[in-house]
Design an enzyme around this catalytic site. Structure first.
Site, PDB file in Angstrom:
ATOM      1  N   LYS A 189       0.859  -1.183   0.000  1.00  0.00           N
ATOM      2  CA  LYS A 189       0.000   0.000   0.000  1.00  0.00           C
ATOM      3  C   LYS A 189       0.894   1.231   0.000  1.00  0.00           C
ATOM      4  O   LYS A 189       1.515   1.572   1.004  1.00  0.00           O
ATOM      5  CB  LYS A 189      -0.895   0.033   1.245  1.00  0.00           C
ATOM      6  CG  LYS A 189      -1.970   1.098   1.111  1.00  0.00           C
ATOM      7  CD  LYS A 189      -2.411   1.683   2.421  1.00  0.00           C
ATOM      8  CE  LYS A 189      -1.514   2.742   2.952  1.00  0.00           C
ATOM      9  NZ  LYS A 189      -1.373   3.968   2.140  1.00  0.00           N
ATOM     10  N   ARG A 293      18.351  17.693  -0.112  1.00  0.00           N
ATOM     11  CA  ARG A 293      17.959  16.552  -0.928  1.00  0.00           C
ATOM     12  C   ARG A 293      16.477  16.306  -0.671  1.00  0.00           C
ATOM     13  O   ARG A 293      16.014  16.355   0.468  1.00  0.00           O
ATOM     14  CB  ARG A 293      18.794  15.340  -0.474  1.00  0.00           C
ATOM     15  CG  ARG A 293      18.468  14.063  -1.151  1.00  0.00           C
ATOM     16  CD  ARG A 293      19.585  13.064  -0.830  1.00  0.00           C
ATOM     17  NE  ARG A 293      19.195  11.728  -1.253  1.00  0.00           N
ATOM     18  CZ  ARG A 293      18.819  10.775  -0.409  1.00  0.00           C
ATOM     19  NH1 ARG A 293      18.781  11.007   0.890  1.00  0.00           N
ATOM     20  NH2 ARG A 293      18.485   9.602  -0.878  1.00  0.00           N
ATOM     21  N   CYS A 299      13.724  11.183   5.756  1.00  0.00           N
ATOM     22  CA  CYS A 299      13.924  10.754   7.147  1.00  0.00           C
ATOM     23  C   CYS A 299      15.373  10.967   7.548  1.00  0.00           C
ATOM     24  O   CYS A 299      15.686  11.114   8.718  1.00  0.00           O
ATOM     25  CB  CYS A 299      13.544   9.291   7.294  1.00  0.00           C
ATOM     26  SG  CYS A 299      14.390   8.272   6.094  1.00  0.00           S
ATOM     27  N   SER A 456      22.518   6.755   2.234  1.00  0.00           N
ATOM     28  CA  SER A 456      21.792   5.586   1.723  1.00  0.00           C
ATOM     29  C   SER A 456      22.581   4.855   0.641  1.00  0.00           C
ATOM     30  O   SER A 456      23.088   5.476  -0.287  1.00  0.00           O
ATOM     31  CB  SER A 456      20.463   6.033   1.123  1.00  0.00           C
ATOM     32  OG  SER A 456      19.946   7.102   1.862  1.00  0.00           O
TER      33      SER A 456
END
Ligand SMILES: NC(=O)c1ccc[n+]([C@@H]2O[C@H](COP(=O)([O-])OP(=O)(O)OC[C@H]3O[C@@H](n4cnc5c(N)ncnc54)[C@H](O)[C@@H]3O)[C@@H](O)[C@H]2O)c1
Length: 493
Positions: A189, A293, A299, A456
């Site tokens: 979802k 960014r 987060c 990341s």
């Protein structure tokens, strides 16, 4: 600076081409009662197109499909599971331009960043395509020599995947990739603001040969009504959620009755520490990346800057120069580096947090107000002298606002950095090797950016400590979140 409002010639083409129905059991179908809701373009505040608005019954139908497909999928050869991911990776790269445009239209980020996200998102498929064949197991001799053990790693079972709007594809591939690689079926979802990118991705996976029912997609404006019955149903064995800590807590509670295996990627409140021996220009570059960014809607965004008092003025001035020069506007317009915030609620929250900090004594170096245009634009903002009591020190800003405070020594820097319920990422700029390692050890965070403004990477374990989450995504351990371990004790040997 007035927001730029230029159009892109292919806007309506990519929106028309995107799937807008639910994918359940390999079939595209409307929501129960043909219900739809409008997806909004945050750069204009206008509707882009309607998409299916799934009901609780649609959610249960998707879970039926995932449950029915689980047995065969778990036995599907790992090499073939990996090859499906590999083909999907290649299609994502070949369609990067159209996918990026679709993402920019529903989410707002500049096209160049959307292209970057597609590449990053696709990389999770490539990484997990390779991990699928390395699941393996163990064989061990009991310590006392009598008896043997087999250790097996098997798919945990049907999974519910829930993703936020800020990275509409990467947060999805980070879950779908390991679920497919591990042999789990799933129902995903996406956030109601950004369903189109996920539906386009599901189409790509279907074309890549994913069997019916292995990935089901339900889009809905009413997340709670749709998700809770799926969690309480009991057939899903895994819940992997990325979003706010508040919603994460609710979902953990709902999962408790059936003791679902949960992974939680939750909120952050990243400190960005600049020591007096740092390469200041590199620190400013890193600060621009860590703050701007994704329009600050990450987060991992730097939420609090703590700068040594001897270099704070220079750092603030340079950061303000860089941020104020960033063009604001529609993400599809040429040269734009700062798109709109996702919606009016988020814009209001950012404006409130800045108002609160200024009232508490913060100084506005640049920005501090909405930018022109009909969309949800806010000017890149730098604040100095931000007092500890300002709400933005404890709440995620999720916008282009950099609050700067000063420190005098390392202990104070680390203490203030750790003074938060969150622990996702911390950034540290220093040229002193011992200090960098000592501070990395002492910071309460799942990830550290050492002289680096972006953390990341699909090959590294992403995730937080404290109230930033449970579990890790990506890296070698990312697939473990979708596996359970069984050992077989062998007698007679
Ligand atoms: N740690 C990470 O990896 C990571 C990555 C990206 C975003 N985030 C966090 O996500 C948040 C921003 O995203 P958001 O505003 O979409 O978060 P959110 O928690 O409001 O929504 C996230 C997802 O949960 C759904 N949802 C909302 N209420 C629900 C309910 N009651 N039951 C079931 N599902 C529900 C939403 O529709 C969406 O799909 C920030 O806090 C950010 O830090 C974390």
């Amino acid at each position: 600076m007035t927001a730029q409002t230029q159009q892109h010639p292919r806007e309506s083409t990519v929106v028309e081409a995107a799937p807008k129905q639910l994918l359940i059991g390999g079939k595209w179908r409307p929501a129960d009662g043909d219900r739809t809701y409008d997806v909004e373009d945050p750069s204009t505040g206008r509707a882009l197109c309607p998409v299916a608005d799934a009901t609780a019954a649609d959610g249960i139908a998707a879970l039926d499909a995932a449950t029915a497909a689980q047995h065969d999928w778990a036995r599907h050869p790992a090499r073939e599971r990996g090859e499906i991911l590999r083909r999907a990776y290649e299609t994502m790269i070949s369609r990067q331009d159209d996918l990026a445009l679709l993402m920019t239209l529903e989410m707002g980020k500049p096209l160049a960043e959307a292209r970057g996200e597609i590449a990053y998102a696709a990389e999770f498929f490539r990484w997990f395509a390779e991990e699928a064949v390395r699941i393996g197991g163990d064989y061990a001799v009991a310590p006392n020599g009598s008896g043997r053990f087999l250790v097996m790693h098997q798919p945990v079972g049907p999974a519910l995947l829930i993703t936020p709007w800020n990275f509409p594809l990467a947060m999805g591939t980070r879950k779908i990739g390991p679920a497919i690689a591990a042999g789990c079926t799933s129902v995903i979802k996406p956030a109601h603001q950004t369903p189109l990118s996920m539906l386009a991705l599901a189409e790509i996976l279907t074309e890549a040969g994913l069997p019916d029912g292995v990935l089901n997609v339900v889009t809905s404006r009413s997340a709670g009504t749709l998700v809770e019955p799926m969690i309480r149903d009991g057939r899903a064995r895994k819940l992997s959620f990325t979003g706010s800590t508040a919603v994460g807590r609710t979902l953990i509670e709902q999962s408790a009755d059936n003791v679902l295996n949960v992974s939680m990627e939750l909120g952050g409140n990243a400190p960005f520490l600049v020591f007096d021996d740092a390469d200041l220009d590199a620190a400013v570059d890193g600060a621009v990346q860590a703050k701007m960014r994704n329009i600050g809607e990450a987060c991992t965004a730097a939420n609090r800057f703590y700068v040594h008092r001897d270099v704070a003025d220079e750092f603030s001035r340079k950061l303000a120069q860089r941020m104020s020069a960033m063009p604001v506007g529609r993400g599809v317009a040429d040269g734009v580096q700062v798109g709109p915030l996702i919606d009016a609620t988020q814009l209001g929250k950012v404006a409130d947090l800045v108002g609160d900090a200024v009232e508490a004594g913060a100084q506005v170096v640049t920005g501090g107000r909405r930018s022109g245009g009909d969309g949800h634009f806010y000017e890149p903002t730098v604040l100095t002298d931000v007092p500890a009591a300002a709400r933005m020190n404890t709440e995620e800003i999720f916008g282009p606002v950099a609050p700067i405070a000063t420190f005098t020594d390392e202990d104070e820097a680390v203490r203030r950095a750790n003074d938060t319920e969150f622990g996702l990422v911390s950034y540290v700029y220093t040229r002193d090797l011992q200090r960098s390692l000592r501070v990395s050890e002492n910071l309460e965070a799942g990830m550290i950016g050492l002289n680096q403004g972006v953390v990341s990477n699909p090959a590294a374990p992403f995730g937080g400590v404290k109230q930033s989450g449970l579990g890790r995504e990506g890296g070698k351990v990312g697939i473990d979140e979708f596996l359970e371990t069984k050992y077989v004790s062998i007698g007679g040997m």
